[in-house]
Design a protein around this motif. Structure first.
Motif, PDB file in Angstrom:
ATOM      1  N   ASP A   7      -1.014 -53.184 -35.036  1.00 51.81           N
ATOM      2  CA  ASP A   7      -1.247 -52.179 -33.995  1.00 51.81           C
ATOM      3  C   ASP A   7      -2.723 -52.072 -33.631  1.00 51.81           C
ATOM      4  O   ASP A   7      -3.356 -51.023 -33.801  1.00 51.81           O
ATOM      5  N   LEU A  20       3.892 -52.291 -42.628  1.00 47.31           N
ATOM      6  CA  LEU A  20       4.690 -52.425 -41.409  1.00 47.31           C
ATOM      7  C   LEU A  20       5.881 -53.353 -41.598  1.00 47.31           C
ATOM      8  O   LEU A  20       6.836 -53.281 -40.820  1.00 47.31           O
ATOM      9  N   GLU A  46      12.112 -54.181 -37.523  1.00 47.25           N
ATOM     10  CA  GLU A  46      12.639 -54.064 -36.165  1.00 47.25           C
ATOM     11  C   GLU A  46      11.886 -53.016 -35.366  1.00 47.25           C
ATOM     12  O   GLU A  46      12.420 -52.329 -34.503  1.00 47.25           O
ATOM     13  N   ASP A  47      10.624 -52.866 -35.686  1.00 47.42           N
ATOM     14  CA  ASP A  47       9.787 -51.905 -34.969  1.00 47.42           C
ATOM     15  C   ASP A  47       9.715 -52.294 -33.494  1.00 47.42           C
ATOM     16  O   ASP A  47       9.385 -53.426 -33.146  1.00 47.42           O
ATOM     17  N   ALA A  48      10.047 -51.360 -32.647  1.00 43.75           N
ATOM     18  CA  ALA A  48      10.062 -51.635 -31.197  1.00 43.75           C
ATOM     19  C   ALA A  48       8.855 -51.043 -30.502  1.00 43.75           C
ATOM     20  O   ALA A  48       8.915 -50.619 -29.356  1.00 43.75           O
ATOM     21  N   SER A  49       7.715 -51.000 -31.176  1.00 47.17           N
ATOM     22  CA  SER A  49       6.513 -50.437 -30.562  1.00 47.17           C
ATOM     23  C   SER A  49       5.983 -51.368 -29.492  1.00 47.17           C
ATOM     24  O   SER A  49       6.395 -52.512 -29.360  1.00 47.17           O
ATOM     25  N   PRO A  57       4.027 -54.819 -31.299  1.00 44.18           N
ATOM     26  CA  PRO A  57       4.667 -55.042 -32.598  1.00 44.18           C
ATOM     27  C   PRO A  57       3.810 -55.930 -33.488  1.00 44.18           C
ATOM     28  O   PRO A  57       3.114 -56.828 -33.000  1.00 44.18           O
ATOM     29  N   PRO A 102       7.645 -61.222 -34.698  1.00 45.41           N
ATOM     30  CA  PRO A 102       8.736 -60.436 -35.295  1.00 45.41           C
ATOM     31  C   PRO A 102      10.084 -60.879 -34.733  1.00 45.41           C
ATOM     32  O   PRO A 102      10.274 -60.930 -33.512  1.00 45.41           O
ATOM     33  N   ARG A 121      13.995 -60.654 -33.663  1.00 42.91           N
ATOM     34  CA  ARG A 121      14.816 -59.603 -33.088  1.00 42.91           C
ATOM     35  C   ARG A 121      16.284 -59.907 -33.386  1.00 42.91           C
ATOM     36  O   ARG A 121      16.750 -61.034 -33.205  1.00 42.91           O
ATOM     37  N   ALA A 163      10.227 -61.523 -30.711  1.00 41.12           N
ATOM     38  CA  ALA A 163       9.455 -60.770 -29.732  1.00 41.12           C
ATOM     39  C   ALA A 163       8.501 -61.715 -29.015  1.00 41.12           C
ATOM     40  O   ALA A 163       8.118 -62.761 -29.538  1.00 41.12           O
ATOM     41  N   ALA A 189       2.700 -60.566 -30.354  1.00 45.96           N
ATOM     42  CA  ALA A 189       2.334 -59.791 -31.541  1.00 45.96           C
ATOM     43  C   ALA A 189       0.852 -60.001 -31.790  1.00 45.96           C
ATOM     44  O   ALA A 189       0.347 -61.134 -31.674  1.00 45.96           O
TER      45      ALA A 189
END
Length: 952
Positions: A23, A34, A39-42, A45, A59, A61, A391, A394
């Motif tokens: 981040d 983290l 499956e962090d959808a920020s 990511p 990451p 999906r 994703a 990243a």
């Protein structure tokens, strides 16, 4: 450090990459914190860690398969108990719940298991016993225990209990009933590690446990205190809690108020409980083995039908343990990895289900299976579809790197990575002499760096093999990618990396190396006028040549790595073996070759000895040989070796106590007088024993003349040869053959060389050379005789001077080389003792010296005859090359090793189960196996209490 003094910071493995910060546009946090939420959808990511490949990636999906036409949500009422045994046979409850079905692992056909509806022939004289039909039973759940019992819970109109099927012996089941009005309404069952069973009562939300004997374990609520039957005379009275009937564990007492629908055991004895929430979601709780509080591991919004812990997710040829959940519309199973701390880590692996009937998920021989089909299901393994979605971007920040000197010019960045087509790795760098500003970041702007280029030479470490640093592959993008840092001057450096892809592929980063400081050709080799020009074009231009030259200079500076067996390239090992005039065996692996070259001096130092033979055989046959095998042997070590060498002279022909072993528990053994002849009895004693052997009185000639150590010619005609051999063995314990054989050679010499009349042939001289035949005797002594030479050496070693020998034996010899073997019992007690010790001790040892046996291990009965013969021939060839030239040997396997008189108990033998050892019992083959000489059941050795492998 390279030849120019350059060093690098390294990121390798989850520990280093986990220190990076995710981040970057928000609040930076370490990646390790983290990765627990893959499956962090920020918006930004963080990259993910691929533990199977040890690489950093975009990451992944999880792909949710859309429902197709005809698919409907699964109903919890469709669940059925199902289980599989160790051989792969699957048992399950039919849709009617009134019958048990089985699918055979051998034929793959489905048939009725219980009740057996097969009708017997009316004219059969003998038929198997079948119990009388009972009232209809409704089957609720089933499980196969670790001891190969099939347990099936049932309910009937008048009773409730469970059936116990013996899957090893077969036959009808045994019925176990609960007490009327008690017992659980079983919904699901799971095996326990101790051979017992877990029972789940969903109606009362209780968990019951049966032990290995299928009795209820645990206690119910505490009863009232009652006084004990026996009380002390003094002091306070003792009380105890009254025993109460077990009631099982109440799951509603847990903080989460579990509403369970399925159980799944864990290897550590714990238990996973699948829960349906009131809103239709799913929760998974973990019950520890010690009976502690339940722990929530996972919560999902989707309903789940069943769960199983099994093998799956094939990556790199290895199968990893996963938790699988199936639910929803039944077209997909989701997988979680079980972490060491007991938590669940989600994965993006795709396991599609085709026509999932919703009956159960089960583990068949360790692999997850599901029922595919409606009326006649087929139990199909869960197989991952290798299609991972990622994703698209990243970003992350590396830890701050210290260049150790102010105004350090950072040199290069190298990435060991795979960057396939359609993906990109972008790099930004910032450097400063100030470690951090008020926000905790370096106080310098980000500078975009050039795009990394793929190196073709395989990396920057000299003399590394292709496995450690494979050359770059432009087709796949695999290799070492590098770039030259731009405007990166300062003691501290931080990098920002952005991984990009098209969703179908991802860059994979294995290692990152940031080299510093830059070795400047401008400052080192060019005049000062070139350093006055503004800009760094010349610096960057010459850095291209510096990079090429440094790699070459590194290889020159570290040329000693080519002479070290631990670091030399694989192709150089044969060249290094040429130094010892040795050709390496093509069958050896690389580790064995490196070990031999490194310890070749030690190997040849022991060549020709017992330890050297063991080393040569270990190199050829031992699968796990290590460098300690080449160390000097420990004389006090009696540890067993897989390959053994038995030296013949060390093996006794009689027991230790009979031989008077001083190391025995009782010390020297007392031999009763008269048991066997001793030199103290003299010639008279031996003659009397011979007369008693023939059951007569001794004659005067036998008493006063030297007793012959051979069979006289007259006795040969009477057939006394066998009697004399028996007499020698009974009275002396050995056969005195050396004197008789020497006498035969001497008489043959007289007949052929001296042309002597056969009736006038002389016996061997006793006190000195034969009178008048001194020259002939010398000529006879020139003929080789091993036993005569041993006798002469024995006397020379004992007396040293010929005068002492003549005084002790009453002879008149001029030299030890003139002494003859006696063919009659020597006169005088000293001479008799010398002869007796020579014949009974020295000759047996000498005749067995330089002989040994090699014992090779036979670890399994399944080895082909060709492989056994190949090993035998190879062992003979190795021993023939490595043994001393004067030795004689034989090679055999372990089942031929324990021969009486040839092996030492505890040193050359193994006492165990012998021919009944599990690894030596072949599997039973119908029509080819023998009763008592084979086994039926699962492959592998028998474990104590394991009913799955039986000798037949």
């Amino acid at each position: 450090m390279n030849v120019n003094g350059g060093r690098f910071h390294l990121l390798l493995g989850p520990g280093d990459w986990g220190r990076c910060l995710g981040d970057p546009d928000g609040a930076p946090r370490p990646l390790t914190t983290l990765w627990s939420s893959p499956e962090d959808a920020s918006a930004a990511p963080p990259p993910a860690w691929d533990a199977a490949r040890a690489e950093l990636t975009l990451p992944p999906r999880l792909e949710i398969l859309p429902a197709t036409e005809g698919e409907a949500p699964l109903d919890l009422a469709a669940r059925r108990g199902a289980a599989a045994d160790a051989h792969g046979n699957v048992y399950w409850i039919a849709d009617s719940r009134a019958q048990l079905l089985v699918r055979s692992a051998g034929s793959g056909e489905t048939s009725a298991f219980w009740p057996d509806t097969h009708a017997e022939a009316e004219d059969a004289l003998f038929a198997p016993h079948r119990p009388a039909p009972t009232t209809a039973q409704t089957f609720m759940g089933m499980v196969v225990t670790r001891d190969a019992w099939l347990i099936v819970a049932f309910e009937a109109a008048d009773r409730r209990g469970f059936l116990v099927f013996d899957l090893v012996s077969g036959g009808p089941p045994t019925e176990r009933l609960w007490t009327a009005g008690s017992g659980p309404a079983v919904h699901d069952m799971a095996p326990r590690p101790d051979g017992g069973v877990w029972l789940l009562d969903r109606t009362d939300r209780r968990l019951w446990a049966l032990d290995r004997g299928f009795s209820v374990t645990g206690i119910g609520a505490d009863g009232p205190e009652e006084p004990e039957l026996f009380q002390p005379l003094e002091g306070a009275p003792r009380t105890l809690r009254a025993a109460t009937r077990p009631t099982g564990r109440d799951l509603t007492l847990a903080a989460a108020d579990i509403d369970p629908i399925a159980l799944e055991p864990l290897d550590d004895g714990g238990l996973l409980v699948l829960d349906r929430t009131a809103t239709g979601g799913t929760r998974i709780f973990r019950l520890p083995a010690d009976g502690g509080d339940a722990t929530a591991l996972l919560e999902l919004d989707d309903p789940t039908q069943d769960l199983v812990v099994a093998k799956g997710a094939v990556r790199g040829g290895e199968r990893e343990t996963r938790l699988f959940l199936a639910g929803g519309v039944g077209n997909q199973a989701r997988a979680w990895r079980l972490a060491e701390d007991g938590t669940l880590i989600g994965t993006a692996e795709l396991f599609p289900l085709r026509r999932f009937g919703g009956r159960a998920l089960i583990a068949v021989q360790g692999a997850a299976h599901y029922d595919s089909g409606l009326s006649s299901p087929r139990w199909t393994p869960l197989v991952e579809k290798p299609r991972v979605r990622y994703a698209e971007t990243a970003e992350f920040l590396t830890p701050v790197m210290d260049g150790e000197t102010p105004q350090c010019v950072w040199d290069r960045l190298r990435l060991d990575a795979v960057i396939p087509s359609g993906t990109l790795v972008e790099v930004w760098a910032r450097a400063s002499d100030n470690p951090a500003d008020a926000d905790g970041l370096l106080g310098a702007p980000w500078v975009a760096q050039p795009r990394p280029c793929l190196a073709c030479d395989g990396g920057d470490l000299p003399w590394r093999g292709p496995l450690a640093l494979p050359p770059g592959d432009p087709k796949t993008g695999a290799g070492t990618w590098h770039l030259l840092f731009q405007e990166a001057r300062g003691r501290y450096l931080q990098l920002r990396l952005k991984l990009s892809g098209d969703g179908a592929a991802s860059p994979r980063l294995r290692a990152l190396r940031a080299w510093y400081p830059r070795f400047s050709y401008v400052e080192r080799f060019l005049p000062a006028v070139y350093r006055e020009e503004p800009g760094d074009f010349l610096e960057r231009f010459l850095a291209n040549m510096e990079g090429v030259n440094t790699a070459i200079e590194d290889r020159i500076a570290k040329a000693q790595a080519l002479f070290d067996p631990r670091t030399a390239p694989t192709e150089a090992l044969a060249w290094m073996a040429d130094w010892f005039d040795v050709a390496l065996d093509p069958a050896w692996d690389e580790r064995r070759r490196r070990l031999f070259v490194a310890r070749a001096v030690d190997f040849f130092r022991w060549r020709g000895t017992r330890h050297g033979l063991e080393l040569a055989l270990a190199l050829a046959f031992e699968p796990c040989i290590d460098e300690h095998r080449f160390d000097d042997p420990d004389p006090d070590c009696v540890c067993p070796r897989p390959i053994r060498i038995v030296e013949r002279y060390l093996s006794r022909r009689i027991g230790a106590l009979a031989a008077g072993d001083p190391g025995s528990a009782e010390g020297l053994k007392r031999v009763a007088p008269g048991a066997r002849w001793t030199p103290a009895e003299g010639n008279v004693g031996l003659a009397e024993r011979w007369a008693r052997w023939l059951d007569r009185e001794p004659t005067a000639d036998e008493l006063y003349q030297a007793f012959p150590l051979f069979t006289p010619d007259a006795a040969l005609h009477d057939g006394e040869s066998a009697d004399r051999d028996g007499f020698w063995l009974a009275e002396l314990g050995f056969l005195p053959r050396s004197g008789a054989e020497e006498r035969t050679r001497w008489r043959c010499f007289q007949t052929t060389r001296l042309l002597t009349d056969p009736d006038a042939l002389l016996d061997l001289p006793r006190g000195g050379p034969p009178a008048g035949l001194e020259a002939a005797w010398s000529e006879f002594l020139a003929l080789a005789s091993l036993d005569r030479r041993r006798w002469q050496d024995f006397l020379a070693g004992r007396y040293r001077r010929i005068g002492r020998l003549n005084a002790a034996h009453g002879g008149d010899w001029t030299d030890f080389d003139q002494v003859s073997l006696p063919d009659h019992l020597p006169q005088g007690e000293t001479a008799m003792i010398d002869w007796f010790q020579f014949e009974s001790r020295l000759l047996p040892i000498a005749r067995s010296a330089h002989r040994f046996s090699v014992l090779l291990p036979m670890t399994t009965s399944g080895e082909a005859a060709f492989d056994t013969e190949r090993r035998l021939v190879l062992a003979r060839r190795i021993v023939a090359l490595e043994k001393p030239a004067h030795t004689v040997f034989d090679v055999r396997f372990y089942w031929a090793m324990n021969r009486l008189g040839e092996a030492r108990l505890g040193l050359d033998t193994q006492i165990g189960q012998g021919s009944r050892a599990p690894e030596l019992i072949p599997p039973a083959v119908l029509g080819a196996a023998y009763l008592g000489a084979s086994f039926i059941g699962a492959d592998g050795p028998t474990v104590g209490g394991d009913r799955r492998r039986l000798a037949c």
